[in-house]
Every structure is written in structure tokens, then in C-alpha cells.
Design a protein around this motif. Structure first.
Motif, PDB file in Angstrom:
ATOM      1  N   HIS A 197      27.739  46.406  53.434  1.00  0.00           N
ATOM      2  CA  HIS A 197      27.850  46.274  51.992  1.00  0.00           C
ATOM      3  C   HIS A 197      28.884  45.198  51.685  1.00  0.00           C
ATOM      4  CE1 HIS A 197      25.251  49.451  50.833  1.00  0.00           C
ATOM      5  NE2 HIS A 197      26.011  50.459  51.223  1.00  0.00           N
ATOM      6  N   LEU A 198      28.543  44.266  50.833  1.00  0.00           N
ATOM      7  CA  LEU A 198      29.507  43.285  50.352  1.00  0.00           C
ATOM      8  C   LEU A 198      30.268  43.919  49.201  1.00  0.00           C
ATOM      9  CD1 LEU A 198      30.727  40.458  50.318  1.00  0.00           C
ATOM     10  CD2 LEU A 198      28.828  39.721  48.874  1.00  0.00           C
ATOM     11  N   LEU A 199      31.569  44.148  49.394  1.00  0.00           N
ATOM     12  CA  LEU A 199      32.382  44.807  48.388  1.00  0.00           C
ATOM     13  C   LEU A 199      32.957  43.830  47.367  1.00  0.00           C
ATOM     14  CD1 LEU A 199      34.390  47.264  50.672  1.00  0.00           C
ATOM     15  CD2 LEU A 199      32.273  47.710  49.416  1.00  0.00           C
ATOM     16  N   CYS A 200      33.450  42.690  47.856  1.00  0.00           N
ATOM     17  CA  CYS A 200      34.076  41.736  46.943  1.00  0.00           C
ATOM     18  C   CYS A 200      34.251  40.404  47.633  1.00  0.00           C
ATOM     19  CB  CYS A 200      35.442  42.253  46.461  1.00  0.00           C
ATOM     20  SG  CYS A 200      36.605  42.531  47.811  1.00  0.00           S
ATOM     21  N   ILE A 201      34.558  39.392  46.844  1.00  0.00           N
ATOM     22  CA  ILE A 201      34.878  38.062  47.355  1.00  0.00           C
ATOM     23  C   ILE A 201      36.255  37.687  46.810  1.00  0.00           C
ATOM     24  CG2 ILE A 201      34.270  35.614  47.406  1.00  0.00           C
ATOM     25  CD1 ILE A 201      31.368  36.371  47.072  1.00  0.00           C
ATOM     26  N   PHE A 202      37.194  37.432  47.721  1.00  0.00           N
ATOM     27  CA  PHE A 202      38.509  36.945  47.343  1.00  0.00           C
ATOM     28  C   PHE A 202      38.535  35.431  47.522  1.00  0.00           C
ATOM     29  CE2 PHE A 202      39.667  41.270  48.898  1.00  0.00           C
ATOM     30  CZ  PHE A 202      40.192  41.754  47.713  1.00  0.00           C
ATOM     31  N   GLN A 208      44.227  30.565  47.888  1.00  0.00           N
ATOM     32  CA  GLN A 208      44.810  29.239  48.053  1.00  0.00           C
ATOM     33  C   GLN A 208      45.109  29.028  49.535  1.00  0.00           C
ATOM     34  OE1 GLN A 208      44.829  27.432  45.462  1.00  0.00           O
ATOM     35  NE2 GLN A 208      45.470  28.517  43.644  1.00  0.00           N
ATOM     36  N   ASN A 209      45.459  27.799  49.907  1.00  0.00           N
ATOM     37  CA  ASN A 209      45.767  27.513  51.302  1.00  0.00           C
ATOM     38  C   ASN A 209      46.970  28.310  51.807  1.00  0.00           C
ATOM     39  OD1 ASN A 209      43.724  25.667  52.011  1.00  0.00           O
ATOM     40  ND2 ASN A 209      44.765  24.039  50.896  1.00  0.00           N
ATOM     41  N   ASP A 210      47.888  28.674  50.887  1.00  0.00           N
ATOM     42  CA  ASP A 210      49.054  29.457  51.307  1.00  0.00           C
ATOM     43  C   ASP A 210      48.771  30.951  51.369  1.00  0.00           C
ATOM     44  OD1 ASP A 210      48.852  30.131  48.657  1.00  0.00           O
ATOM     45  OD2 ASP A 210      50.815  29.390  48.067  1.00  0.00           O
ATOM     46  N   GLY A 211      47.521  31.345  51.129  1.00  0.00           N
ATOM     47  CA  GLY A 211      47.151  32.750  51.215  1.00  0.00           C
ATOM     48  C   GLY A 211      47.276  33.508  49.915  1.00  0.00           C
ATOM     49  N   SER A 212      47.748  32.862  48.853  1.00  0.00           N
ATOM     50  CA  SER A 212      47.891  33.549  47.573  1.00  0.00           C
ATOM     51  C   SER A 212      46.539  33.717  46.892  1.00  0.00           C
ATOM     52  CB  SER A 212      48.847  32.770  46.660  1.00  0.00           C
ATOM     53  OG  SER A 212      48.365  31.464  46.414  1.00  0.00           O
ATOM     54  N   LEU A 213      46.409  34.790  46.132  1.00  0.00           N
ATOM     55  CA  LEU A 213      45.143  35.143  45.492  1.00  0.00           C
ATOM     56  C   LEU A 213      44.875  34.222  44.303  1.00  0.00           C
ATOM     57  CD1 LEU A 213      42.773  37.150  45.458  1.00  0.00           C
ATOM     58  CD2 LEU A 213      44.127  38.590  43.932  1.00  0.00           C
ATOM     59  N   LYS A 214      43.666  33.663  44.269  1.00  0.00           N
ATOM     60  CA  LYS A 214      43.267  32.780  43.178  1.00  0.00           C
ATOM     61  C   LYS A 214      42.299  33.476  42.229  1.00  0.00           C
ATOM     62  CE  LYS A 214      41.027  28.290  42.391  1.00  0.00           C
ATOM     63  NZ  LYS A 214      40.372  27.133  43.060  1.00  0.00           N
ATOM     64  N   HIS A 215      41.341  34.220  42.790  1.00  0.00           N
ATOM     65  CA  HIS A 215      40.320  34.859  41.960  1.00  0.00           C
ATOM     66  C   HIS A 215      39.630  35.938  42.781  1.00  0.00           C
ATOM     67  CE1 HIS A 215      37.347  35.287  38.817  1.00  0.00           C
ATOM     68  NE2 HIS A 215      36.387  35.121  39.696  1.00  0.00           N
ATOM     69  N   THR A 216      39.149  36.979  42.111  1.00  0.00           N
ATOM     70  CA  THR A 216      38.449  38.074  42.786  1.00  0.00           C
ATOM     71  C   THR A 216      37.149  38.386  42.061  1.00  0.00           C
ATOM     72  OG1 THR A 216      40.582  39.052  43.381  1.00  0.00           O
ATOM     73  CG2 THR A 216      38.634  40.440  43.621  1.00  0.00           C
ATOM     74  N   SER A 217      36.078  38.546  42.817  1.00  0.00           N
ATOM     75  CA  SER A 217      34.803  39.011  42.266  1.00  0.00           C
ATOM     76  C   SER A 217      34.457  40.340  42.952  1.00  0.00           C
ATOM     77  CB  SER A 217      33.688  37.987  42.529  1.00  0.00           C
ATOM     78  OG  SER A 217      33.945  36.782  41.849  1.00  0.00           O
ATOM     79  N   TRP A 218      34.423  41.421  42.174  1.00  0.00           N
ATOM     80  CA  TRP A 218      34.120  42.735  42.724  1.00  0.00           C
ATOM     81  C   TRP A 218      32.635  43.034  42.531  1.00  0.00           C
ATOM     82  CZ3 TRP A 218      37.225  45.802  45.550  1.00  0.00           C
ATOM     83  CH2 TRP A 218      38.604  45.551  45.517  1.00  0.00           C
TER      84      TRP A 218
END
Length: 332
Positions: free
Chosen positions: A15-20, A23-33
Motif C-alpha cells: 500500500h502506498l501510504l504517502c509521498i514525502f 530538500q537536499n538537507d533532509g528537511s520536509l518540503k511537502h507531504t501527500s497522504w
């Protein structure tokens, strides 16, 4: 976060739960649930962000944390990463899988996505892909990806598909050309994964297709500008150079050969001694010191006494962004 999304997205075995999007530094840019947000999934996100470099350096860009399977895809141009978080589940009927996968993808994805049969037939496509290729959904579902692929790119795509089927790779990325319904050629980045049944037989392909036409056109434009600049430098008998003060080297553009045929690429300062007298070489070193101390361009005229009998004019200035470099031009 996207609330009130209760249907779980399935892609065969997982199951595909979400797409994170990171950024290159690992910080969260956007989430699709694609399901109700789960707190424990963020542990998987942290694990993925801590291992971006590891995944980026390996052909196998899948990581596993407990019951979660993480697929990490670098965005074209190195601007960041997409992290797809899956949850292992029993195999489900294809109809159920496609309904659940594309219910969310159709609504939220800004790039083309599709399920593709092993024979190349489109099984499901989203709105973004229809918009990209200018075909209706019904038209695409009666076609194969080979029919909308540029003829020169079909073979390479099929070669990668065979590697998937032979289990030599788990996913592939390919920059390829598509032909739209209007006959227009567009470039796109294709990311493909193969979903397997539990009995070991291939089920279908999951494809992500992102338009890169403008990026390619801009790259081609820059290449043409560089070519035109080189040609102009040859005509004007002028070349550019970069001096590395730490390495004691000078790197010339290709057009320097129009000035001195045996000069090319990167040379150490001492290599110039074959063409300069001791007095001229000392003047060259003093000129470098002047460039380091001055805020304006500095000139130096030297006379070659080696293989070439000619006078050259160096114009150089300290790089304001990197004080270990001098940039400039040289001409006859």
C-alpha cells in the motif's frame, strides 16, 4: 496534511501510504497522504531523511524499516528527493489496486502517473498524463507507451524493461522523448518500478512521467551560447582563463589554441617558463600578486620567446566570490 482521506492506496504487494518531498538537507518540503495520517510513518520519514545519501549512491534505492518499505527518488537537477512510503499487504485484485492508487494520484499529483502492462499497454492513467500527452484517457487506454514514445527512444526503454523483468534492477530512471497527439516532441523524466505478484510473476509497471522540455531547451540554449562564445573568441583571437592560486594552475578555454597552439586545458605556472624569459615569468608572478591586492582589473603584456614569437595581453581580476581565483581574458 490532507484530512478525510480514508482509502489506502495499493500498488499490488504494498500500500502506498504517502509521498514525502524532501530538500537536499533532509528537511520536509511537502507531504501527500493517500490514507489517514499515521504518527508512526514519521519514524519512517526520519529514517529515510537520515539515509538519503546512502540511497542516492546505490542503484537499489529501496530502504526498509519494520513493516514499511521506502522508495527514494532523486528529483532531476538534484533539487531534492521524493520518498514513497509503502506498507506491506497481501496481493489484491488489479481492479481494486488501480482504483485505490489513482483515486488519490488523479487528485493530487502534478506529474503524469500510470500503471502499465508488461506488454506496454496503459492500464490506468491520471489527468496530468492526459494533459501532458494531449490524449483523452480513453484514447491512451487503447494505446501502448511505445506508440507515444519517440521512435529513437523505444529501444532503450525496452532494454531497461527487460532488466526489470530479469530482476537485475528494481527501478529505473530515463530521460526520453514523447510524441503528443498534436505531433509535438517533449522531453520527460520517466521513473519506473515493477510490481510483482507473490507467486513471482510480473504484475504491472508503475510509471511517473515529469515534463522536462523547458529544462532541456534551456540546456541546449546554454550549450549553443557557449559554442557561439567559443567561436567568437576564436575569431577575435581571444581566450578566457581561470587561475587557481592554491593549486598554482591556469586553465584556459579551448580558444587559447588560436593564440598558442600547444597551450591547452590546465597548466601549472612553471609550464609557462618554456615560452617566457626569466624576466617575463617574474613579471607574470608579480601581475598575479597585483591582481590579488587590487579591486580593479590588472593588465600584463608578455612576449613569448619559445615556440611562438608573439605578444599576449592578459587582463585579470580577483574573483569577488572566491579570493583563491583570478578570472580574465588573454588576447593577441
Amino acid at each position: 496534511m490532507i484530512k478525510n482521506m480514508t482509502s489506502t492506496v495499493s500498488s499490488g504487494e504494498v500500500h502506498l501510504l504517502c509521498i514525502f518531498r524532501l530538500q537536499n538537507d533532509g528537511s520536509l518540503k511537502h507531504t501527500s497522504w493517500f490514507t489517514e495520517p499515521r504518527e508512526e510513518v514519521f519514524a519512517a520519514l526520519q529514517y529515510a531523511s537520515d539515509n538519503l545519501q546512502l540511497a542516492d549512491e546505490q542503484q537499489n534505492n529501496f530502504l526498509r524499516l519494520n513493516e514499511y518499505r521506502l522508495q527514494i527518488l532523486r528529483e532531476l537537477g538534484g533539487q531534492g528527493f521524493n520518498v514513497l512510503v509503502y506498507h506491506d499487504v497481501p496481493d489484491a485484485p488489479l481492479e481494486h489496486a488501480t482504483d485505490n492508487v489513482f483515486y488519490s494520484v488523479f487528485k493530487y499529483s502534478s506529474i503524469g502517473m500510470a500503471l502499465v502492462g508488461i506488454d506496454g499497454k496503459w492500464l490506468q492513467v491520471n489527468d496530468a498524463l492526459c494533459d501532458l500527452l494531449k490524449y483523452s484517457r480513453d484514447e491512451l487506454l487503447n494505446m501502448s507507451f511505445q506508440e507515444v514514445t519517440h521512435p529513437e527512444d523505444v529501444k532503450e526503454d525496452l532494454n531497461y524493461l527487460q532488466l526489470l523483468l530479469d530482476r537485475k534492477i528494481e527501478t529505473y530512471q530515463l530521460l526520453k522523448r514523447y510524441i503528443t497527439r498534436e505531433g509535438k516532441v517533449l522531453w520527460a523524466q520517466l521513473n519506473v518500478s515493477l510490481i510483482w505478484r507473490r507467486d513471482g510473476t510480473p504484475r504491472f509497471l508503475v510509471a511517473q512521467i515529469q515534463d522536462q522540455t523547458e529544462s532541456i531547451q534551456y540546456r541546449d540554449h546554454l550549450e549553443k551560447l557557449n559554442y557561439d562564445l567559443e567561436e567568437a573568441q576564436k575569431t577575435a583571437r581571444i581566450a578566457t582563463f581561470l587561475i587557481d592560486l592554491q593549486a598554482h594552475t591556469i586553465t584556459f578555454s579551448k580558444s587559447v589554441r588560436e593564440l598558442v597552439s600547444h597551450w591547452k586545458g590546465t597548466m601549472r605556472f612553471r609550464s609557462l617558463q618554456q615560452d617566457l624569459s626569466a624576466e617575463q615569468y617574474e613579471a607574470f608572478l608579480n601581475w598575479i600578486s597585483r591582481c590579488q591586492d587590487s579591486l580593479k582589473p590588472e593588465d600584463l603584456e608578455v612576449h613569448l620567446t619559445g615556440f611562438v614569437n608573439a605578444s599576449l595581453l592578459f587582463k585579470g581580476r580577483l574573483d569577488q566570490h572566491d579570493h583563491n581565483r583570478i578570472l580574465g581574458v588573454v588576447q593577441r
